[in-house]
Design an enzyme around this catalytic site. Structure first.
Site, PDB file in Angstrom:
ATOM      1  N   GLU A  80       0.853  -1.190   0.000  1.00  9.68           N
ATOM      2  CA  GLU A  80       0.000   0.000   0.000  1.00  9.68           C
ATOM      3  C   GLU A  80       0.889   1.241   0.000  1.00  9.68           C
ATOM      4  O   GLU A  80       0.430   2.349   0.185  1.00  9.68           O
ATOM      5  CB  GLU A  80      -0.963  -0.007   1.175  1.00  9.68           C
ATOM      6  N   CYS A 112      -3.157  -4.728   3.714  1.00  7.31           N
ATOM      7  CA  CYS A 112      -2.056  -5.597   4.144  1.00  7.31           C
ATOM      8  C   CYS A 112      -2.084  -7.001   3.559  1.00  7.31           C
ATOM      9  O   CYS A 112      -1.249  -7.829   3.920  1.00  7.31           O
ATOM     10  CB  CYS A 112      -2.023  -5.684   5.663  1.00  7.31           C
ATOM     11  N   HIS A 234      -2.051 -12.333  10.320  1.00 10.59           N
ATOM     12  CA  HIS A 234      -1.602 -10.961  10.112  1.00 10.59           C
ATOM     13  C   HIS A 234      -1.446 -10.282  11.473  1.00 10.59           C
ATOM     14  O   HIS A 234      -2.256 -10.494  12.373  1.00 10.59           O
ATOM     15  CB  HIS A 234      -2.595 -10.191   9.227  1.00 10.59           C
TER      16      HIS A 234
END
Ligand SMILES: [Zn+2]
Lengths: 343, 134
Positions: A80, A112, A234
């Site tokens: 990003e 992400c 994550h």
């Protein structure tokens, strides 16, 4: 069997401690550290960006794979924080590591989880017989508004994976995704820093997607929690992945080798991919790893990965994630500001 | 250091700059970086072949830049060194990720991929190799 034939990571050397950031804002470092379960985060040097991190990670992956880069038929770089708004990072990586010019390339974006989306795209191209080897990278130099809660975690780093059918060190047994339109975190074009929904980023966003994708993967592959030796989720902070594990009835110990967030922060697109790399660095042949990424906006990609015998001889060809975590130099907030504003 | 912001020139130099591609004269055995069009020793008798040079070398001499040229002001102070590659050729490069004690003649270094120069806010980003202590 499709799998990982080489992987590699990269983490910039500079670190800033939670205490250092907290002192600038007269915040309570102790409660922030325990609330986020994080000690420090990585900071890129003034001349590092997503492209340079992606190149370093890809070179490590290539060293482990031991293939001629000309045989790589696809490159996807998920981030990003691509250096250009228009002009791909993926071709910079291709040129720097000696791929091409006969290859397909694109940059992917999905907060992400843009890197794990790239892994799925490469899997499809290999499965379809279109390419022999493919490279998927997740890398970021994430930005945060000074004083925002994100400033304690927004970090830099990345990991690269070369996939193929020959020389597999870890088989990808299957993948499952779960996505929905959930505005928990965003950044409009031309705006410097992202905005987020505060508490809204938890239950309906991160947990719903991570848990649903993980459960979906397990039911698709007829596997249960106990079939996995290690688990990577994550890591927006050190708390969320542990809470997700609790919801799923997974032993927190299984997350430990991949919980790199405590020492390097949230590397966004690099996060779950660096966690997987750190886990592969210590896993034994025959062990099974569960990885579930998360990208705001929102979605999760879950993978079941089984380590093969080849890992023992191949993984020592390149630098370990722990080597990067240990090789560090602390900066002050003033130095940090100078490094971040430089770009 | 003469970094040009002209796009065509930058583009022509991408390969040698990104990958440390030099050339070798098969007549006298000398290697060159950046690649030469003609072997300076053998002249017309020389035969040049493209080679990928190894990424490691050592510092021959260095100086610390404290007052930088336009475009590099934000990076000061930074060391610039003449590096002798293990494969032979010498080149000038910025040293990154350094500590005071790394700045020594003979210090081992390796190439890493970094931003070299950014042409303002709207121009191209020039990438290339710099060296870090190992
Ligand atoms: Zn010659």
């Amino acid at each position: 069997m499709i799998g990982i034939i080489g992987y590699g990571g990269y983490i910039p050397r500079f670190r800033i401690k939670v205490e250092e950031i907290a002192s600038v804002w007269s915040a309570d470092a102790k409660s922030i550290k325990s609330g986020l379960n994080i000690e420090e985060k990585s900071v890129p040097s003034i001349d590092e960006d997503t492209a340079t991190i992606a190149v370093e990670a890809a070179l490590n992956a290539l060293k482990m794979a031991g293939i001629n880069p000309k045989e790589i038929g696809a490159i996807y770089v998920g981030s990003e924080s691509h250096p250009y708004a228009v002009k791909p990072t993926s071709t910079i990586v291709g040129e720097a590591i000696g791929v091409g010019p006969e290859y397909t390339a694109a940059d992917t974006e999905f907060a992400c989880k843009a890197g794990t989306a790239g892994i799925q795209m490469v899997m499809g191209l290999i499965q379809g017989g279109y390419i022999k080897f493919g490279l998927a990278i997740g890398a970021d130099t994430s930005q945060s508004k000074p004083g925002d809660a994100l400033e304690y975690t927004a970090a830099a780093g990345g990991a690269a994976y070369i996939l193929g059918k020959n020389g597999v060190i870890a088989e990808i047994e299957g993948t499952f995704s779960f996505s929905s339109d959930t505005p928990d975190f965003w950044r409009r074009e031309g705006i410097e820093y992202p905005s987020h929904g505060g508490r809204f980023t938890g239950i309906p966003a991160y947990f719903k997607h991570v848990v649903s994708a993980t459960q979906g993967l397990m039911s698709k592959l007829s596997l249960k929690e106990s079939d996995f030796d290690y688990v990577v989720f994550h890591m927006p902070n050190g708390k969320f992945p542990l809470n997700a594990a609790k919801i799923l009835g997974i032993d927190a110990e299984k997350l430990k080798p991949g919980l790199v967030v405590q020492r390097i922060g949230n590397t966004y697109s690099g996060s779950s991919m660096l966690g997987l790399a750190a886990t592969l660095d210590i896993a034994k042949p025959g062990q099974r790893i569960l990885v579930t990424s998360y990208g705001s906006g929102a979605g999760s990609d879950s993978f079941s990965i089984k380590v093969t015998d080849l890992i023992e001889e191949k993984r020592n060809k390149t630098k370990k994630i722990q080597d990067y975590i240990d090789d560090k130099e602390y900066v002050t907030y003033a130095h940090y500001t100078r490094l971040r504003r430089g770009i | 250091m003469g970094y040009e912001s002209s796009v065509p020139l930058f583009w022509r130099l991408i390969k040698p700059r990104y990958q440390l591609i030099g050339n070798k004269c098969t007549t006298c055995g000398n290697t060159f970086y950046p690649p030469k069009f003609l072997c300076p020793i053998c002249r017309k008798e020389g035969k040049l072949e493209e080679i990928k040079l190894g990424k490691t070398g050592k510092i021959l001499t260095f100086s610390i830049v404290r007052s930088a040229p336009t475009g590099f002001e934000k990076e000061t102070p930074y060391p610039v060194a003449i590096i002798e590659l293990d494969d032979g050729p010498r080149l000038t490069s910025q040293i990154v990720d350094w500590k005071e004690e790394d700045l020594q003649i003979g210090r081992k270094v390796e190439a890493c991929f970094r931003r070299i120069y950014t042409d303002g806010k709207e121009g191209i980003i020039n990438y290339g190799l710099k060296f870090r202590p190992i």
